[in-house]
Design an enzyme around this catalytic site. Structure first.
Site, PDB file in Angstrom:
ATOM      1  CG  LEU A 153      -7.433   0.861  -1.133  1.00 11.18           C
ATOM      2  CD1 LEU A 153      -6.980   1.065   0.307  1.00 11.18           C
ATOM      3  CD2 LEU A 153      -8.948   1.094  -1.247  1.00 11.18           C
ATOM      4  NE  ARG A 233      10.401   2.289  -5.499  1.00 12.16           N
ATOM      5  CZ  ARG A 233      10.336   1.162  -4.776  1.00 12.16           C
ATOM      6  NH1 ARG A 233      10.003   1.210  -3.502  1.00 12.16           N
ATOM      7  NH2 ARG A 233      10.628  -0.011  -5.320  1.00 12.16           N
ATOM      8  CD  GLU A 262      15.012   5.094  -0.673  1.00 11.36           C
ATOM      9  OE1 GLU A 262      15.430   3.935  -0.921  1.00 11.36           O
ATOM     10  OE2 GLU A 262      13.833   5.359  -0.444  1.00 11.36           O
ATOM     11  CG  HIS A 280      13.480   1.646   1.228  1.00  8.47           C
ATOM     12  ND1 HIS A 280      13.546   2.123  -0.059  1.00  8.47           N
ATOM     13  CD2 HIS A 280      12.464   0.737   1.236  1.00  8.47           C
ATOM     14  CE1 HIS A 280      12.623   1.528  -0.807  1.00  8.47           C
ATOM     15  NE2 HIS A 280      11.960   0.684  -0.029  1.00  8.47           N
ATOM     16  N   GLY A 282      10.769  -1.042   5.053  1.00  4.96           N
ATOM     17  CA  GLY A 282       9.394  -1.550   4.980  1.00  4.96           C
ATOM     18  C   GLY A 282       9.276  -3.065   4.951  1.00  4.96           C
TER      19      GLY A 282
HETATM   20  O1  A2R Z   1      -4.465   4.162  -9.850  1.00  3.84           O
HETATM   21  P1  A2R Z   1      -5.023   2.807  -9.592  1.00  3.84           P
HETATM   22  O2  A2R Z   1      -6.529   2.834  -9.366  1.00  3.84           O
HETATM   23  O3  A2R Z   1      -4.555   1.771 -10.560  1.00  3.84           O
HETATM   24  O4  A2R Z   1      -4.452   2.391  -8.143  1.00  3.84           O
HETATM   25  C1  A2R Z   1      -3.091   2.024  -7.957  1.00  3.84           C
HETATM   26  C2  A2R Z   1      -2.307   3.178  -7.342  1.00  3.84           C
HETATM   27  N1  A2R Z   1      -1.672   4.022  -8.368  1.00  3.84           N
HETATM   28  C3  A2R Z   1      -1.898   5.327  -8.505  1.00  3.84           C
HETATM   29  N2  A2R Z   1      -2.656   6.182  -7.799  1.00  3.84           N
HETATM   30  C4  A2R Z   1      -2.686   7.474  -8.211  1.00  3.84           C
HETATM   31  N3  A2R Z   1      -1.997   7.945  -9.262  1.00  3.84           N
HETATM   32  C5  A2R Z   1      -1.229   7.122 -10.014  1.00  3.84           C
HETATM   33  N4  A2R Z   1      -0.545   7.601 -11.055  1.00  3.84           N
HETATM   34  C6  A2R Z   1      -1.145   5.738  -9.627  1.00  3.84           C
HETATM   35  N5  A2R Z   1      -0.499   4.659 -10.118  1.00  3.84           N
HETATM   36  C7  A2R Z   1      -0.838   3.620  -9.344  1.00  3.84           C
HETATM   37  O5  A2R Z   1      -1.292   2.549  -6.540  1.00  3.84           O
HETATM   38  C8  A2R Z   1      -3.039   0.957  -6.868  1.00  3.84           C
HETATM   39  O6  A2R Z   1      -4.115   1.056  -5.993  1.00  3.84           O
HETATM   40  C9  A2R Z   1      -1.762   1.269  -6.107  1.00  3.84           C
HETATM   41  C10 A2R Z   1      -0.652   0.251  -6.339  1.00  3.84           C
HETATM   42  O7  A2R Z   1      -1.102  -0.984  -5.880  1.00  3.84           O
HETATM   43  P2  A2R Z   1      -0.423  -2.366  -6.308  1.00  3.84           P
HETATM   44  O8  A2R Z   1      -0.119  -2.349  -7.752  1.00  3.84           O
HETATM   45  O9  A2R Z   1      -1.252  -3.467  -5.741  1.00  3.84           O
HETATM   46  O10 A2R Z   1       1.000  -2.319  -5.610  1.00  3.84           O
HETATM   47  P3  A2R Z   1       1.411  -2.773  -4.129  1.00  3.84           P
HETATM   48  O11 A2R Z   1       1.801  -4.192  -4.135  1.00  3.84           O
HETATM   49  O12 A2R Z   1       0.398  -2.306  -3.153  1.00  3.84           O
HETATM   50  O13 A2R Z   1       2.744  -1.891  -3.956  1.00  3.84           O
HETATM   51  C11 A2R Z   1       2.679  -0.474  -4.011  1.00  3.84           C
HETATM   52  C12 A2R Z   1       4.041   0.171  -3.951  1.00  3.84           C
HETATM   53  C13 A2R Z   1       5.132  -0.451  -4.810  1.00  3.84           C
HETATM   54  O14 A2R Z   1       5.052  -0.080  -6.160  1.00  3.84           O
HETATM   55  C14 A2R Z   1       6.395   0.054  -4.176  1.00  3.84           C
HETATM   56  O15 A2R Z   1       6.690   1.343  -4.654  1.00  3.84           O
HETATM   57  C15 A2R Z   1       6.017   0.160  -2.721  1.00  3.84           C
HETATM   58  O16 A2R Z   1       4.576   0.098  -2.655  1.00  3.84           O
HETATM   59  O17 A2R Z   1       6.590  -0.907  -2.025  1.00  3.84           O
END
Ligand code: A2R
Length: 324
Positions: A153, A233, A262, A280, A282
């Site tokens: 989230l 991903r 991919e 892909h 999005g």
């Molecule tokens: O885990 P948290 O509370 O830091 O939440 C982040 C979550 N996240 C994870 N959740 C579970 N297990 C993990 N190992 C883990 N690592 C990260 O993913 C956070 O809520 C979310 C990422 O959000 P943002 O950094 O704001 O990235 P955004 O801009 O929403 O993009 C997400 C992904 C990109 O990395 C691309 O792979 C794709 O969407 O376009």
């Protein structure tokens, strides 16, 4: 005079291709050119611009001793070894925010297509079956009364949640940390989230910490009415486990915009009519890709003109370029 010698990995978006040569001397390599990179050129390179075409890993970094910044095209930067860059004092930037609404729109479209079988229904019409066989069968699933579980989230996850709220969905989420400023229901384990919902939206980043976390146990917890949507991903889902879960009815269906390797998509998935598969796309509109491209250019210009990147990633929270 050019601000720097920059290595462009693969082909970039048109705006980036047009803007970079105005400010930088461009050198271009593909994945197959890394091993034979000319050491004299490697010495001159101080910046990289690129997407996921060529991994920015220990091998490439080892050939670029004067590298200062990696400007990644995309919010996800799992193809860049950002931890190693941090250790070496190299800044990494990505393109957050500017694509969140677009990806969220795609995610909702993909969820609706999957739940209501819209792709299969359209294929039914185009194949002339509406005339020859009659109406498309009623869909087993409906979005009404579905509960959405969001894995990740973050910026995009929240944009998806806002839209899903408007569709009347009850929203739950899992991440490593509970977020006190949201009203959605938190689950401290992914299996716990999957047990509580029937629609799992994957929008977490790639990389080691998320590799294969949507596994057989999670899919089993989601259950026979379960639908998985992935716009994050491909590596976050254990793809063979997903194929098996779809084949044996452990879950109902899936809508996937991203895949583990991919552009290769498992033949088993392509053969299934109850899954929706997108290549892909999005963030793939001219508007959004140009916004992302502009942010790549702005990060590089910010670094070399003002000593300050616009959007550094968490692993390299540098605010200033060391001058001199
Ligand atoms: O885990 P948290 O509370 O830091 O939440 C982040 C979550 N996240 C994870 N959740 C579970 N297990 C993990 N190992 C883990 N690592 C990260 O993913 C956070 O809520 C979310 C990422 O959000 P943002 O950094 O704001 O990235 P955004 O801009 O929403 O993009 C997400 C992904 C990109 O990395 C691309 O792979 C794709 O969407 O376009």
């Amino acid at each position: 005079m050019a601000l720097a010698d920059i290595l462009v990995l693969g082909r970039m978006n048109a705006l980036v291709e047009e803007e970079l040569p105005k400010h930088f001397t461009i050198h271009r390599i593909g994945r197959e050119d890394v091993a034979s990179l000319d050491p004299a050129l490697g010495e001159r390179i101080t910046a990289i611009a690129g997407g996921a075409h060529v991994p920015v890993d220990a091998e490439l970094l080892g050939k670029l001793p004067n590298l200062e910044i990696v400007a990644n095209f995309g919010v996800g930067y799992d193809s860049v070894d950002a931890r190693l860059c941090g250790e070496k004092g190299i800044c990494v930037t990505n393109t957050p925010e500017v694509l969140s609404e677009e990806v969220a729109d795609t995610a909702l479209g993909l969820m609706l297509m999957t739940v209501r079988e819209l792709g299969a229904a359209e294929r039914h019409l185009r194949a002339g079956k509406w005339v020859s066989e009659g109406p498309y069968p009623l869909t087993r699933a409906s979005l009404q009364n579905r509960t959405l579980g969001i894995l990740g989230l973050g910026r995009i996850g929240k944009a998806i949640a806002r839209r899903a709220e408007a569709f009347g969905m009850d929203i739950h989420y899992h991440g490593r940390t509970r977020q006190d400023d949201v009203a959605y229901t938190y689950h401290d384990t992914l299996t716990g989230l999957a047990e509580a919902v029937d629609t799992l939206m994957v929008v977490a980043p790639g990389g080691a910490s998320t590799k294969g976390i949507v596994n057989a146990e999670v899919l089993s917890a989601l259950g026979p009415e379960g639908i998985v949507i992935n716009v994050g991903r491909g590596t976050v889902i254990d793809e063979p486990a997903l194929v098996k879960a779809l084949q044996d009815g452990t879950i109902l269906s899936a809508g996937l915009d991203v895949f583990e390797k991919e552009p290769q998509v498992p033949a088993e998935l392509i053969a299934m009519d109850n899954v929706v598969l997108l290549p892909h796309v999005g963030s793939a509109s001219h508007l959004t890709r140009n916004r992302m491209g502009q942010l790549v250019v702005d990060n590089l210009l910010g670094w070399f003109n003002d000593g300050r990147p616009v959007t550094p990633v968490a692993e390299t929270p540098f605010t200033r370029r060391k001058q001199g």
